[in-house]
Every structure is written in C-alpha cells, then in structure tokens.
Design an enzyme around this catalytic site. Sequence first.
Site, PDB file in Angstrom:
ATOM      1  N   GLU A 123      46.659  45.659  24.874  1.00 43.10           N
ATOM      2  CA  GLU A 123      47.977  46.562  23.903  1.00 43.10           C
ATOM      3  C   GLU A 123      48.698  45.302  23.047  1.00 43.10           C
ATOM      4  OE1 GLU A 123      50.605  49.264  25.968  1.00 43.10           O
ATOM      5  OE2 GLU A 123      51.163  47.556  26.345  1.00 43.10           O
ATOM      6  N   SER A 141      50.450  47.631  34.267  1.00 39.82           N
ATOM      7  CA  SER A 141      51.470  46.459  34.431  1.00 39.82           C
ATOM      8  C   SER A 141      50.985  45.911  36.418  1.00 39.82           C
ATOM      9  CB  SER A 141      52.654  47.620  35.076  1.00 39.82           C
ATOM     10  OG  SER A 141      53.267  47.896  34.035  1.00 39.82           O
ATOM     11  N   ASN A 144      51.182  53.569  37.175  1.00 39.82           N
ATOM     12  CA  ASN A 144      51.906  52.126  36.824  1.00 39.82           C
ATOM     13  C   ASN A 144      52.466  51.376  38.153  1.00 39.82           C
ATOM     14  OD1 ASN A 144      53.960  50.790  35.397  1.00 39.82           O
ATOM     15  ND2 ASN A 144      55.615  52.017  34.443  1.00 39.82           N
TER      16      ASN A 144
END
Length: 279
Positions: free
Chosen positions: A54, A212, A181
């Site tokens: 990311e 995450s 998540n």
Amino acid sequence: MNATDEEMAPAVRSILERARERTGGDSRLSVDARSFPDAVAAAESEGRVPVVAEVKPTSPTTDGVVDHDPVALAREMVAGGATALSVLTEPDHFGGSPEALQRVREAVDVPVLRKDFLLSEAQLDVVESDLVLLIARFLGDDLASMLEAAEARGFQALVEVHSRDELEQALDAGASIVGVNNRDLAHLNVDLGTFEDVAPAVPDDVTLLAESGITTADDARRMRRAGADALLIGSAIMDGDVRTNTARFVESERAGGDGDEHATGTTDAETTDTTQETR
C-alpha cells in the site's frame, strides 16, 4: 449502514463525514481491469506470497507523513515482488489523491486498488483503477447496488468485512473478492484472531485477503495458515525501505520459522499502535 456513526471511533466518524461531502466524476467510467485473481494465482505458482503493498502517505493511526513520490514508491514495491498495489485516494485523513493513483497505475503493470471510502455510485467515476474498495459496514443495504455499479463499469470490487455477519452480507451481494479487516472500527484495536474467526466461512471460490495488523513475517505466515490468499500490508511496508520490506513479506514462507523478526525493526509495543490504516 450496518452501524451508526456513534458506534465508530471519532476518527472514523470524521472520515465518513468528509466522504459524504465528496462528489463524483464528470462522466461514467469504463475500465479495462487487470485481473487480481490471476495475479494472485501467478504469484502462488512462482512461490511468492501474494502481497498487496500500500502506497499510504499517512493515516489517523500513524505518525508523520511520507512525502516520497508515489510512483517511485510503487515501482520499488513491484521490484520487491508485490502482486498488486493499493493507493489511497482519500485526501483529508490519508493524504491520498486520485491523481496519485492515476500516475501509479500508468507506471506499473500489476493490478491497482483504489483505497477510499466510497459511499455513492457517482464516486466510482472519479478515477480508473483495477479494483475498488467497498466496505460492508459503511454501505449496509447499499452494498449490493454499489457492487453491481462497480462491476458494470469494469472494476473488480474488494468487499471488506469484519465479522461473519458482514461476510454473509458480502456473499449475498455477490462478492468474489473479500478482505477481512482485523481492525475494529469501533475502537481501532487490531486482533489477528478476527481473520481466523471469519476465514473458515469463506467459500473456496472467493479470493480472500487479510487486512490490517500484519507487521511481521510471523504475522504473514499466521494469516496464510488461516486461509489468506493474499495479504494487504500498509504501515509495515511504508516504514523504511519499501522494496526490502515488501520482499520480506513476499518471501516470508520461504524463510519459514525464523522467529518473530519484525520486517521494519519496530518493537512489539509499537506494532500494536502502528498497524494498517483505519478504514
């Protein structure tokens, strides 16, 4: 929505308020998307852990801002073996922009996810990407129509869930790419056990991502053992040399049982507070 704003952390409420204010594009997009499931399969065939790295300038759960050129970061991540990229386009809390995503997508040949908080169909028409993020908790009963609208434009949709109830909602809507998540939006705490609880209920024909809290090679192996087809990793890659950090996660299964060595050299206490971004 599935949850009222009062049930979410203040930072998340602020993100949603600003997201509701953002308008859409000038015209309906038609996207020729690069296949994410094919990219995952190709990485697996080459013995690489499929990692979605990311490009994240900042977030409400990290300190400081990374102001490096997003294209340079993206190229380094791909050089480190990233299967796909995630690029933030949320401007107010994450420092992202549609322009950054457009530049990155033109510079690389891997699938690119638009990471943003999309609440209306018109917001899909802001910029071309290969995947868009649709968050089940935020969209609630609108999830199915947003998924249909995204796919009608040619996007692939990564539908994000945090519980088995949200997973059921995503599957009922027709999701074929699902991300679990590990961050609870009500309190912003991270628990890798969330993925381990939800993953067994995901059908085999769904491409499954863990999101995450993946900060070490051991975390990566844990998520893969629990059934993750791919890993979406933000802070642990952005914190330091992004090519080196990406490669460590991509090669984590080859290294195997080398202890809980942190990819970025942070301490256990630090990783509790600096894991993947708020959604």
